[in-house]
Design an enzyme around this catalytic site. Structure first.
Site, PDB file in Angstrom:
ATOM      1  N   CYS A   1      -6.125   7.181  -3.923  1.00 58.82           N
ATOM      2  CA  CYS A   1      -5.749   8.104  -4.145  1.00 58.82           C
ATOM      3  C   CYS A   1      -6.102   8.842  -3.439  1.00 58.82           C
ATOM      4  O   CYS A   1      -5.403   9.940  -2.142  1.00 58.82           O
ATOM      5  CB  CYS A   1      -4.916   8.852  -4.837  1.00 58.82           C
ATOM      6  SG  CYS A   1      -5.716   9.848  -6.279  1.00 58.82           S
TER       7      CYS A   1
ATOM      8  N   HIS B   1      -1.895  15.130  -3.077  1.00 55.64           N
ATOM      9  CA  HIS B   1      -3.833  15.673  -2.266  1.00 55.64           C
ATOM     10  C   HIS B   1      -3.305  16.511  -1.090  1.00 55.64           C
ATOM     11  O   HIS B   1      -2.959  15.750  -0.020  1.00 55.64           O
ATOM     12  CB  HIS B   1      -4.084  14.641  -2.849  1.00 55.64           C
ATOM     13  CG  HIS B   1      -4.754  13.849  -3.803  1.00 55.64           C
ATOM     14  ND1 HIS B   1      -4.010  14.389  -5.113  1.00 55.64           N
ATOM     15  CD2 HIS B   1      -5.087  12.878  -4.004  1.00 55.64           C
ATOM     16  CE1 HIS B   1      -4.459  13.689  -6.367  1.00 55.64           C
ATOM     17  NE2 HIS B   1      -5.330  13.235  -5.471  1.00 55.64           N
TER      18      HIS B   1
END
Length: 345
Positions: A150, A243
């Site tokens: 990710c 993120h």
């Protein structure tokens, strides 16, 4: 034609996101859900502690969860999505491939194996050609495709745009990663509230290796990894999703902020249902992107970039993506769409 699909590890965090992505999908019909022995035989409603920000689809809630075993999955399932822990996936996924299933997997095992496609369809769809190599070398009847970590998937599309336009020589990245990336029980509230954790086990190596494979060139037989040096520092912060990453990219050619922004904006998407019309959104505001404000753009499948600055050897910029959608479940679904588009289903 509707493709019948199954989810391995359906009760976990990424499994739930996969169901959220698949249930309304125009091409996929959910036909099988697997989980550990603690959940088998139960309805999905009973087995899963649902935590996704939308209700359990009613047609899915009443489905019976089966064991993660090729003998328990119907033969007419054309595509499997795996969200298994890597330790389980390493042992179990080959059993499904040998049984003839095609699989799009989010699990980290096998990602850097030479004959396993690690793909972001907008960046390196041609790497799917490794399927023919893996079938020849392993004798598999099915096929296995992986999506990257990710944190890796957040920075690679912007890096791909810059590499194509100006060439990359060196990349350094410091991440600010959301707690959802660790799973529901991965980081306790006592650890993360009023805190930041400057270590995420194995994450730095994943970013440093997977990015070079993704940016590499497929010659029809193997992937020649990109030559750029990549160094990562990974940090957990108390945001829920999204993120955020600070990237320093040294380039082979001189580049201005304006030239970089244009290359990022114009980097092409791909004609698949889950891919956004514009893959990379560039913010001119110096304080964007921000996780709370920008993680859900393009239904969580877009990449946001901002804070572009010139450095002595290239550029510095910030990038953001929704880690459980673009960085996990959505990435797997997108790879499934690519498999369908390229005739592997």
């Amino acid at each position: 034609m509707t493709v019948r699909v199954g989810v391995l590890g359906a009760t976990g965090a990424v499994g739930q996101r996969l169901i959220q992505q698949i249930d309304p999908h125009p091409d996929f019909e959910l036909a099988a859900l697997t989980a550990s022995s603690a959940s088998t035989g139960k309805s999905y409603r009973e087995a899963a502690k649902w935590r996704v920000d939308s209700p359990i689809p009613e047609d899915v809630a009443d489905m019976t969860v089966v064991a993660t075993d090729p003998d328990e999955v119907p033969d007419d399932v054309d595509l499997l999505f795996s969200s298994l822990p890597s330790s389980v996936g390493e042992a179990v996924e080959p059993e499904f491939i040998e049984a003839g299933y095609v699989m799009s997997s989010n699990s980290s095992n096998f990602r850097t194996d030479e004959d396993i496609p690690l793909t972001i369809p907008e960046v390196n769809a041609d790497h799917l050609g490794l399927i023919e190599v893996q079938r020849d070398e392993r004798g598999w009847d099915g096929a296995l495709v992986k999506n990257p970590n990710c944190s890796t998937i957040t920075m690679v599309p912007p890096l791909a745009a810059l590499d194509e336009a100006f060439g990359l020589t060196d990349v350094r990245v410091s991440t600010l990663q959301a707690v959802s990336g660790a799973g529901y029980s991965g980081v306790t509230s006592m650890e993360i509230i009023d805190n930041a954790i400057p270590h995420i086990g194995g994450e730095e190596k994943k970013m440093e290796t997977e990015s070079r494979k993704l940016l590499g060139e497929f010659d029809g037989a193997e992937v020649q990894w990109n030559d750029a040096e990549v160094a990562a520092s990974c940090n957990r912060i108390p945001t829920l999703d999204g993120h955020l990453e600070n990237v320093w990219a040294d380039t082979a050619e001189d580049v201005t902020v304006e030239e970089a922004a244009e290359a990022l904006r114009e980097y092409p998407s791909i004609d698949l249902p889950s891919s956004p019309d514009q893959l990379i959104k560039v913010f001119e505001e110096p304080d964007r992107p921000q996780p709370r404000l920008d993680r859900n753009q393009s239904d969580g499948m877009g990449i946001a970039v901002g804070g572009i600055q010139e450095t002595e050897n290239g550029l510095q910029f910030n990038c953001l993506a929704h880690n459980t959608i673009r960085g996990a479940a959505g990435a797997s679904v997108l790879n499934g769409e690519l498999l369908l588009e390229e005739g592997y289903l």
